[in-house]
Design an enzyme around this catalytic site. Structure first.
Site, mmCIF file in Angstrom:
data_model
loop_
_atom_site.group_PDB
_atom_site.id
_atom_site.type_symbol
_atom_site.label_atom_id
_atom_site.label_comp_id
_atom_site.label_asym_id
_atom_site.label_seq_id
_atom_site.Cartn_x
_atom_site.Cartn_y
_atom_site.Cartn_z
ATOM 1 N N PRO A 1 10.365 1.541 7.131
ATOM 2 C CA PRO A 1 9.229 0.848 6.521
ATOM 3 C C PRO A 1 9.206 -0.665 6.681
ATOM 4 O O PRO A 1 9.279 -1.416 5.694
ATOM 5 C CB PRO A 1 9.337 1.261 5.055
ATOM 6 C CG PRO A 1 10.810 1.427 4.839
ATOM 7 C CD PRO A 1 11.328 2.017 6.136
ATOM 8 N N CYS A 2 9.064 -1.121 7.906
ATOM 9 C CA CYS A 2 9.014 -2.562 8.150
ATOM 10 C C CYS A 2 7.817 -3.208 7.451
ATOM 11 O O CYS A 2 7.839 -4.408 7.186
ATOM 12 C CB CYS A 2 8.986 -2.847 9.648
ATOM 13 S SG CYS A 2 7.624 -2.070 10.524
ATOM 14 N N HIS A 3 6.794 -2.411 7.120
ATOM 15 C CA HIS A 3 5.631 -2.964 6.419
ATOM 16 C C HIS A 3 5.997 -3.438 5.012
ATOM 17 O O HIS A 3 5.259 -4.220 4.422
ATOM 18 C CB HIS A 3 4.497 -1.927 6.361
ATOM 19 C CG HIS A 3 4.822 -0.696 5.596
ATOM 20 N ND1 HIS A 3 5.631 0.315 6.097
ATOM 21 C CD2 HIS A 3 4.467 -0.303 4.350
ATOM 22 C CE1 HIS A 3 5.743 1.267 5.205
ATOM 23 N NE2 HIS A 3 5.050 0.925 4.137
#
Length: 182
Positions: free
Chosen positions: A138-140
């Site tokens: 989940p780089c977001h």
């Protein structure tokens, strides 16, 4: 059939694609403007890949991605990711980012501190930009300092990042640690 296959699937943010091989998930692509573009980009990355029906363990991950993007709090940290081609530093970063639950936000600086070196913030951002598994890794959920979104390399850029954070009921304006709603 070659060693790598991929499938397209519908989500709340549009059609996405996921590639897998014997070692697990090789890549995820967030919504492209059309299926042809999705196929072209997947084949550019994996020229030998074939479009196929996912095996049950991969379909289960796709189902979880769909559920997460529909607003459910789903833990994708156990998805089988094939990190064979991922640099060691990125693996270290991804291991930390995988622990950020839906609805929470960290900054690049937070992740750098967790790695033991606050000067790594820019390198953390580069690792996020190279993430081959967006949404699963989940780089977001990693933002710039001061509540700024920072970049996002998936189609739609920062707008897609904000849409994903909104779906997860995260509050980008809540500061670097974010909050869970409810």
């Amino acid at each position: 059939m070659s060693g790598i296959a991929y499938a397209l699937f519908d989500t709340a943010i549009g059609r996405c694609s996921l590639a897998w091989g014997a070692g697990g998930i090789k890549a995820v692509r967030l919504s492209d403007s059309d299926d042809g573009l999705s196929r072209d980009r997947m084949l550019r990355r994996f020229p030998e890949a074939v479009e196929a029906v996912p095996p049950p363990h991969i379909q289960a991950v796709i189902d979880d991605v769909v559920r997460l993007l529909a607003g459910e709090h789903v833990d994708l940290s156990g998805a089988p990711l094939d990190m064979t081609d991922v640099p060691d530093f990125h693996r270290q970063v991804y291991a930390l980012v995988l622990k950020i639950p839906p609805g929470q936000i960290r900054t690049y600086g937070d992740v750098a501190r967790d790695l033991g070196d606050v000067t790594l913030s820019r390198a953390i951002g580069q690792a996020m930009g190279a993430n081959p598994f967006p949404i699963i890794m989940p780089c977001h959920r990693v933002m710039a300092a001061g509540g700024k979104l920072g970049g996002f390399s998936a189609p739609g850029g920062s707008n897609t990042k904000l849409k994903m954070l909104t779906i997860e009921r995260a509050r980008p304006d809540a500061g670097p640690q974010g909050d869970l709603f409810g």
